[in-house]
Every structure is written in C-alpha cells, then in structure tokens.
Design a protein around this motif. Structure first.
Motif, mmCIF file in Angstrom:
data_model
loop_
_atom_site.group_PDB
_atom_site.id
_atom_site.type_symbol
_atom_site.label_atom_id
_atom_site.label_comp_id
_atom_site.label_asym_id
_atom_site.label_seq_id
_atom_site.Cartn_x
_atom_site.Cartn_y
_atom_site.Cartn_z
ATOM 1 N N TRP A 107 4.979 -5.552 -6.070
ATOM 2 C CA TRP A 107 3.995 -4.514 -6.348
ATOM 3 C C TRP A 107 4.399 -3.415 -7.325
ATOM 4 O O TRP A 107 3.567 -3.005 -8.139
ATOM 5 C CB TRP A 107 3.464 -3.927 -5.042
ATOM 6 C CG TRP A 107 2.659 -4.943 -4.314
ATOM 7 C CD1 TRP A 107 2.928 -5.485 -3.085
ATOM 8 C CD2 TRP A 107 1.479 -5.591 -4.778
ATOM 9 N NE1 TRP A 107 1.984 -6.428 -2.775
ATOM 10 C CE2 TRP A 107 1.078 -6.517 -3.804
ATOM 11 C CE3 TRP A 107 0.721 -5.498 -5.943
ATOM 12 C CZ2 TRP A 107 -0.037 -7.324 -3.939
ATOM 13 C CZ3 TRP A 107 -0.397 -6.308 -6.079
ATOM 14 C CH2 TRP A 107 -0.760 -7.195 -5.087
ATOM 15 N N TRP B 158 -5.166 5.368 -12.250
ATOM 16 C CA TRP B 158 -4.756 5.310 -10.848
ATOM 17 C C TRP B 158 -5.930 5.140 -9.896
ATOM 18 O O TRP B 158 -5.821 4.433 -8.903
ATOM 19 C CB TRP B 158 -3.907 6.531 -10.480
ATOM 20 C CG TRP B 158 -4.649 7.828 -10.382
ATOM 21 C CD1 TRP B 158 -4.885 8.731 -11.369
ATOM 22 C CD2 TRP B 158 -5.261 8.352 -9.210
ATOM 23 N NE1 TRP B 158 -5.611 9.791 -10.900
ATOM 24 C CE2 TRP B 158 -5.849 9.584 -9.564
ATOM 25 C CE3 TRP B 158 -5.385 7.911 -7.898
ATOM 26 C CZ2 TRP B 158 -6.547 10.382 -8.656
ATOM 27 C CZ3 TRP B 158 -6.071 8.694 -6.982
ATOM 28 C CH2 TRP B 158 -6.643 9.913 -7.369
ATOM 29 N N SER C 223 -8.596 6.498 -3.597
ATOM 30 C CA SER C 223 -9.119 6.515 -4.970
ATOM 31 C C SER C 223 -10.156 7.618 -5.169
ATOM 32 O O SER C 223 -10.511 7.925 -6.297
ATOM 33 C CB SER C 223 -9.711 5.154 -5.340
ATOM 34 O OG SER C 223 -10.959 4.950 -4.701
ATOM 35 N N LEU D 6 2.027 2.125 -3.595
ATOM 36 C CA LEU D 6 1.030 2.698 -4.500
ATOM 37 C C LEU D 6 1.326 4.173 -4.786
ATOM 38 O O LEU D 6 1.249 4.616 -5.922
ATOM 39 C CB LEU D 6 -0.370 2.563 -3.903
ATOM 40 C CG LEU D 6 -0.935 1.151 -3.813
ATOM 41 C CD1 LEU D 6 -2.217 1.156 -2.992
ATOM 42 C CD2 LEU D 6 -1.187 0.578 -5.179
ATOM 43 N N SER E 37 2.924 5.697 -8.261
ATOM 44 C CA SER E 37 1.933 6.569 -8.903
ATOM 45 C C SER E 37 2.248 8.046 -8.719
ATOM 46 O O SER E 37 1.406 8.898 -9.025
ATOM 47 C CB SER E 37 0.545 6.283 -8.320
ATOM 48 O OG SER E 37 0.227 4.931 -8.443
ATOM 49 N N TYR F 5 -6.811 -2.358 -5.500
ATOM 50 C CA TYR F 5 -5.783 -2.805 -4.552
ATOM 51 C C TYR F 5 -6.378 -2.872 -3.146
ATOM 52 O O TYR F 5 -6.121 -3.814 -2.398
ATOM 53 C CB TYR F 5 -4.566 -1.876 -4.558
ATOM 54 C CG TYR F 5 -3.452 -2.424 -3.693
ATOM 55 C CD1 TYR F 5 -2.473 -3.236 -4.236
ATOM 56 C CD2 TYR F 5 -3.394 -2.163 -2.321
ATOM 57 C CE1 TYR F 5 -1.469 -3.771 -3.447
ATOM 58 C CE2 TYR F 5 -2.399 -2.690 -1.532
ATOM 59 C CZ TYR F 5 -1.443 -3.498 -2.096
ATOM 60 O OH TYR F 5 -0.450 -4.038 -1.310
ATOM 61 N N SER G 288 0.825 -1.211 0.000
ATOM 62 C CA SER G 288 0.000 0.000 0.000
ATOM 63 C C SER G 288 0.863 1.267 0.000
ATOM 64 O O SER G 288 0.456 2.291 -0.537
ATOM 65 C CB SER G 288 -0.947 0.000 1.201
ATOM 66 O OG SER G 288 -0.227 0.055 2.412
ATOM 67 N N PHE H 27 -6.092 2.010 -7.324
ATOM 68 C CA PHE H 27 -6.146 2.168 -5.862
ATOM 69 C C PHE H 27 -7.355 1.441 -5.287
ATOM 70 O O PHE H 27 -7.249 0.755 -4.268
ATOM 71 C CB PHE H 27 -6.195 3.654 -5.482
ATOM 72 C CG PHE H 27 -4.859 4.296 -5.298
ATOM 73 C CD1 PHE H 27 -4.330 4.499 -4.038
ATOM 74 C CD2 PHE H 27 -4.124 4.719 -6.393
ATOM 75 C CE1 PHE H 27 -3.092 5.107 -3.857
ATOM 76 C CE2 PHE H 27 -2.887 5.328 -6.229
ATOM 77 C CZ PHE H 27 -2.367 5.521 -4.962
ATOM 78 N N ASN I 282 -1.545 1.289 -13.508
ATOM 79 C CA ASN I 282 -1.656 2.741 -13.691
ATOM 80 C C ASN I 282 -1.874 3.083 -15.159
ATOM 81 O O ASN I 282 -2.671 3.945 -15.497
ATOM 82 C CB ASN I 282 -0.388 3.446 -13.199
ATOM 83 C CG ASN I 282 -0.563 4.065 -11.848
ATOM 84 O OD1 ASN I 282 -1.664 4.355 -11.410
ATOM 85 N ND2 ASN I 282 0.544 4.277 -11.172
ATOM 86 N N ILE J 177 1.733 -2.302 -10.088
ATOM 87 C CA ILE J 177 1.128 -0.980 -9.947
ATOM 88 C C ILE J 177 1.397 -0.130 -11.188
ATOM 89 O O ILE J 177 0.491 0.541 -11.695
ATOM 90 C CB ILE J 177 1.663 -0.281 -8.679
ATOM 91 C CG1 ILE J 177 1.194 -1.031 -7.431
ATOM 92 C CG2 ILE J 177 1.241 1.177 -8.625
ATOM 93 C CD1 ILE J 177 1.952 -0.659 -6.167
ATOM 94 N N VAL K 224 -6.474 2.965 1.405
ATOM 95 C CA VAL K 224 -6.156 2.876 -0.028
ATOM 96 C C VAL K 224 -7.416 3.107 -0.862
ATOM 97 O O VAL K 224 -7.393 3.832 -1.859
ATOM 98 C CB VAL K 224 -5.498 1.530 -0.358
ATOM 99 C CG1 VAL K 224 -5.377 1.321 -1.842
ATOM 100 C CG2 VAL K 224 -4.128 1.436 0.293
#
Length: 192
Positions: A157, A170, A99, A34, A38, A177, A31, A174, A165, A161, A95
């Motif tokens: 990850w 994104w 988003s 991320l 991103s 995930y 997490s 998120f 993305n 990720i 997480v």
C-alpha cells in the motif's frame, strides 16, 4: 523425548478461509497506512501541524489494540463472520468518511473509532484466533501466513497510496480505497 502426535489432515476449506482472512488483513492494515503516507498532504491541505494526522494514526493503532480485546471476546459468542462483516464495513466506511473531513476531530473520530476500534480491532486478533482453529497439521504455517498480512500491507500500500496522492489527490484516493476495501472485504467476510 516427546513423541510426535498424529495430526488429522487440514480440510481444504481451511486454506480458502486462510486466503479470505489474509485479504481482509491486507486491506484493513492498508487503511492505517493511508494516513501515514498522506501525512504531509493532509497537513498541508488544512494548514495543520503534522501532529494532527500523526495523532490520527496513533488513535487508529491504539483503537485497534483496545478494540481487539473486546471484539475477540465477542467473536467467541457471535461468530467470526459477523465480526469480520462489522470490521469490513466499519474500516471501509471510516476511510470513505475521511475523504470528507474538514476538522481534526472528524479525522480523529473516523480513524480512532471506525478504522481503529471497530475496524482493525475486529480483524487482526480475532482472525488469528479464528484461523488457528481451522488448522491442525499446518497451524504454524497458517499463523505465519496470517501474521505476514500486516507486513504485506506495508509492502503493497505505501507506494500505491503515494502514487495516488500525487495523481488523483488525497480525497479521491481515500474514497476509492474505501470502495475497493468494501468490495474486497465484504465477500471475504461471507466466506468466514
């Protein structure tokens, strides 16, 4: 010369607990990746300087360290199962809420408090202490495996990720995930 002490065999359930803890650490540490993977995407989406998502990562990491001090102590009183459950829910919810962010303060709060203090703060340090109690004969090996959870998350990850993305965006990444994290971590916390 120090005499080797006789150690009792480790119970088979200890290895199940170790596996559950490893999954929780890989998901929890993921997490944090991320935001770092991103970083450019987040900054560009909101026309923010890159310092904004960088600070979110820093707050999440710092929060995890601060949270671990207090939450590890709390785990002595309430048990690791409840701590792991709280960490799983907090990390996953943080997480998923990320988003939906629109402002830097929302990003800072979701990462600093939910993913950091209450999420990852409830995972690494308390889990290391917890796992060490399950093992007598293979304590060093078990702690080495648990310690590798952070690095394992760093191997798994970031490429996933990065790919998500580019393909789904994104926000969707998120959200999914967080859902995956909740789906994997909740059953693992029940094991603990």
């Amino acid at each position: 010369m120090q005499r080797a002490r006789s150690l009792a065999p480790d119970p088979p359930i200890a290895w199940v607990v170790l596996g559950a803890c490893l999954i929780m650490l890989v998901m929890g540490q993921g997490s944090l990746y991320l935001v770092t993977v991103s970083l450019t995407t987040l900054a560009d989406a909101f026309d923010w300087p890159r310092q904004v998502p960088s600070l979110a990562y820093a707050l999440g990491s710092f929060g995890a360290g601060v949270g671990a001090i207090y939450i590890a102590r709390l785990s002595e009183r309430v048990g690791m199962g409840w701590i792991a459950l709280g960490g799983a829910v907090s990390c996953s919810t943080g997480v998923m809420l990320t988003s939906r962010i629109e402002t830097p303060i929302e990003l800072y709060l979701t990462y600093g408090i939910l993913v950091g203090v209450l999420g990852n703060g409830a995972l690494f340090a308390p889990i290391v202490a917890y796992v060490s109690r399950w093992f007598e004969r293979h304590r060093g090996l078990s702690l080495g495996i648990i310690g590798s959870g952070v690095s394992l998350a760093g191997v798994i990850w970031p490429p996933v990720i990065g790919y998500l993305n580019e393909t789904v965006g994104w926000r969707t990444m998120f959200l999914w995930y967080g859902i995956l994290s909740m789906a994997l971590m909740l059953p693992m916390s029940v094991i603990l």
